[in-house]
Design a protein around this motif. Sequence first.
Motif, PDB file in Angstrom:
ATOM      1  N   ASP A 160      -8.448   6.069  -2.850  1.00  0.00           N
ATOM      2  CA  ASP A 160      -7.993   7.006  -3.876  1.00  0.00           C
ATOM      3  C   ASP A 160      -6.755   6.437  -4.557  1.00  0.00           C
ATOM      4  OD1 ASP A 160      -7.060   9.150  -5.403  1.00  0.00           O
ATOM      5  OD2 ASP A 160      -7.799  10.630  -3.966  1.00  0.00           O
ATOM      6  N   VAL A 161      -6.984   5.710  -5.633  1.00  0.00           N
ATOM      7  CA  VAL A 161      -5.888   5.004  -6.305  1.00  0.00           C
ATOM      8  C   VAL A 161      -4.885   5.973  -6.924  1.00  0.00           C
ATOM      9  CG1 VAL A 161      -5.373   3.504  -8.267  1.00  0.00           C
ATOM     10  CG2 VAL A 161      -7.188   2.893  -6.672  1.00  0.00           C
ATOM     11  N   LEU A 162      -5.334   7.106  -7.446  1.00  0.00           N
ATOM     12  CA  LEU A 162      -4.405   8.042  -8.063  1.00  0.00           C
ATOM     13  C   LEU A 162      -3.382   8.571  -7.050  1.00  0.00           C
ATOM     14  CD1 LEU A 162      -6.724  10.055 -10.494  1.00  0.00           C
ATOM     15  CD2 LEU A 162      -5.029   8.314 -11.069  1.00  0.00           C
ATOM     16  N   LYS A 163      -3.817   8.785  -5.821  1.00  0.00           N
ATOM     17  CA  LYS A 163      -2.863   9.203  -4.788  1.00  0.00           C
ATOM     18  C   LYS A 163      -1.845   8.100  -4.525  1.00  0.00           C
ATOM     19  CE  LYS A 163      -5.470  12.703  -2.230  1.00  0.00           C
ATOM     20  NZ  LYS A 163      -6.036  13.090  -0.897  1.00  0.00           N
ATOM     21  N   GLY A 164      -2.315   6.867  -4.511  1.00  0.00           N
ATOM     22  CA  GLY A 164      -1.402   5.755  -4.312  1.00  0.00           C
ATOM     23  C   GLY A 164      -0.392   5.636  -5.432  1.00  0.00           C
ATOM     24  N   GLN A 183       0.865  -1.185   0.000  1.00  0.00           N
ATOM     25  CA  GLN A 183       0.000   0.000   0.000  1.00  0.00           C
ATOM     26  C   GLN A 183       0.900   1.233   0.000  1.00  0.00           C
ATOM     27  OE1 GLN A 183      -0.470  -2.458   2.496  1.00  0.00           O
ATOM     28  NE2 GLN A 183      -2.017  -3.491   1.264  1.00  0.00           N
ATOM     29  N   SER A 184       1.181   1.755  -1.179  1.00  0.00           N
ATOM     30  CA  SER A 184       2.089   2.894  -1.265  1.00  0.00           C
ATOM     31  C   SER A 184       1.497   4.136  -0.605  1.00  0.00           C
ATOM     32  CB  SER A 184       2.445   3.181  -2.724  1.00  0.00           C
ATOM     33  OG  SER A 184       1.293   3.318  -3.532  1.00  0.00           O
ATOM     34  N   ILE A 185       0.180   4.180  -0.401  1.00  0.00           N
ATOM     35  CA  ILE A 185      -0.450   5.336   0.238  1.00  0.00           C
ATOM     36  C   ILE A 185       0.092   5.539   1.650  1.00  0.00           C
ATOM     37  CG2 ILE A 185      -2.407   4.035   1.181  1.00  0.00           C
ATOM     38  CD1 ILE A 185      -2.548   7.597  -0.318  1.00  0.00           C
ATOM     39  N   PHE A 186       0.584   4.464   2.300  1.00  0.00           N
ATOM     40  CA  PHE A 186       1.099   4.595   3.661  1.00  0.00           C
ATOM     41  C   PHE A 186       2.320   5.507   3.735  1.00  0.00           C
ATOM     42  CE2 PHE A 186      -0.600   0.217   5.263  1.00  0.00           C
ATOM     43  CZ  PHE A 186      -1.877   0.760   5.294  1.00  0.00           C
ATOM     44  N   LEU A 187       3.022   5.671   2.616  1.00  0.00           N
ATOM     45  CA  LEU A 187       4.191   6.537   2.625  1.00  0.00           C
ATOM     46  C   LEU A 187       3.832   7.977   2.972  1.00  0.00           C
ATOM     47  CD1 LEU A 187       5.908   5.130  -0.589  1.00  0.00           C
ATOM     48  CD2 LEU A 187       6.799   4.934   1.748  1.00  0.00           C
ATOM     49  N   GLU A 219      -7.663   3.903   4.919  1.00  0.00           N
ATOM     50  CA  GLU A 219      -7.359   5.050   4.056  1.00  0.00           C
ATOM     51  C   GLU A 219      -8.514   5.235   3.070  1.00  0.00           C
ATOM     52  OE1 GLU A 219      -4.719   6.935   4.351  1.00  0.00           O
ATOM     53  OE2 GLU A 219      -3.446   5.731   5.679  1.00  0.00           O
ATOM     54  N   MET A 220      -8.541   6.376   2.426  1.00  0.00           N
ATOM     55  CA  MET A 220      -9.551   6.608   1.396  1.00  0.00           C
ATOM     56  C   MET A 220      -9.219   5.783   0.153  1.00  0.00           C
ATOM     57  SD  MET A 220     -11.808   8.569   2.653  1.00  0.00           S
ATOM     58  CE  MET A 220     -12.704   9.120   1.198  1.00  0.00           C
ATOM     59  N   SER A 223       1.239  -6.441  -5.681  1.00  0.00           N
ATOM     60  CA  SER A 223       0.064  -5.656  -6.078  1.00  0.00           C
ATOM     61  C   SER A 223      -0.173  -4.554  -5.063  1.00  0.00           C
ATOM     62  CB  SER A 223      -1.180  -6.546  -6.185  1.00  0.00           C
ATOM     63  OG  SER A 223      -1.498  -7.143  -4.940  1.00  0.00           O
ATOM     64  N   ASN A 224      -0.764  -3.473  -5.523  1.00  0.00           N
ATOM     65  CA  ASN A 224      -1.009  -2.303  -4.682  1.00  0.00           C
ATOM     66  C   ASN A 224      -2.474  -2.226  -4.305  1.00  0.00           C
ATOM     67  OD1 ASN A 224      -0.310   0.173  -3.401  1.00  0.00           O
ATOM     68  ND2 ASN A 224       1.072   0.655  -5.102  1.00  0.00           N
ATOM     69  N   GLY A 225      -2.743  -1.587  -3.185  1.00  0.00           N
ATOM     70  CA  GLY A 225      -4.117  -1.394  -2.748  1.00  0.00           C
ATOM     71  C   GLY A 225      -4.247  -0.103  -1.970  1.00  0.00           C
ATOM     72  N   SER A 226      -5.497   0.335  -1.770  1.00  0.00           N
ATOM     73  CA  SER A 226      -5.747   1.601  -1.079  1.00  0.00           C
ATOM     74  C   SER A 226      -5.805   1.443   0.434  1.00  0.00           C
ATOM     75  CB  SER A 226      -7.064   2.199  -1.560  1.00  0.00           C
ATOM     76  OG  SER A 226      -8.160   1.402  -1.135  1.00  0.00           O
TER      77      SER A 226
END
Length: 288
Positions: free
Chosen positions: A211-215, A164-168, A208-209, A200-203
């Motif tokens: 929002d795949v584009l943010k990820g 989950q790249s959003i965690f960054l 988290e919201m 694979s990536n996930g939100s």
Amino acid sequence: LSANDDYHDALKALEELRNEGKLTVRIYEQSQFLSLDDLKEFVNNGYHTGLGNEYFKIGPLKIISDGSLGARTALLSRDYSDAKGVRGLAVLDKKTLYDFMDYGDNHGMQIAIHAIGDGILDVILDKYREMNCKEKRHGIVHCQITRKDQLDKFREYGLHAYIQSIFLDYDNHIVVERVGKDLALSSYNFKYLFDNCKASNGSDCPVEMPDVLKGIQLAVTRTSFDGTGPYLKDQALSVREAVDSYTVNAAHASFEENIKGCIKTGFLADFVVHDKKIEDCSVSHISD
């Protein structure tokens, strides 16, 4: 399916919606249980990974094995750098964890284990070493605090990495403080995982919201939206890799790479249209 709810009601509702053609999103359901007896009842009722159709099907057995980095409950192999004597916690004792893993592995369940700390990851990897992980696509969810020797085992064992790249966005502010410079260098190594195993990536919705584009942006920039970073720029994905992590690699996680995940004749037409190509945007504006 939440461990705190009656999964029978949730399953019935989703199955009815599927059968009536009323689902508007596709669901690959991670299934979590409070006890091994609950899992056994689930399996004895005929449920297993892959049961269902392209709108709703049973996915992996979900196991929560430790806590979070922010709360210092992720289980580390050493003390937290900012809290001496604190190493986090294991949600399950080793025997219970292994009993869940064995039963799932032997009864048609893919396995996805929440693991944030490198301490709990040692315990999980010791068990995964005995299993046919590549064929069954067993994996680790989050893959945050890791060591190089552990990352190599993802490739060796054929594990799937659910990142989950959003965690960054948040963790850029705390990771070095929490785990120290040395361990931070081998943590959140998403490029290494992408290159050496299926990742694979996930939100992480609803934490988290969705929002795949943010990820996608964070996977590429490794920089928080407030400008903090970049953190380990060499672990950034290219824009194409970031998109693939949410699409074709996510389809692989659910054994559906032959029906979705890319735009191809005969595949499910699940896509959106933007006003410009993501590849043509400034990487710091992908989320816009």
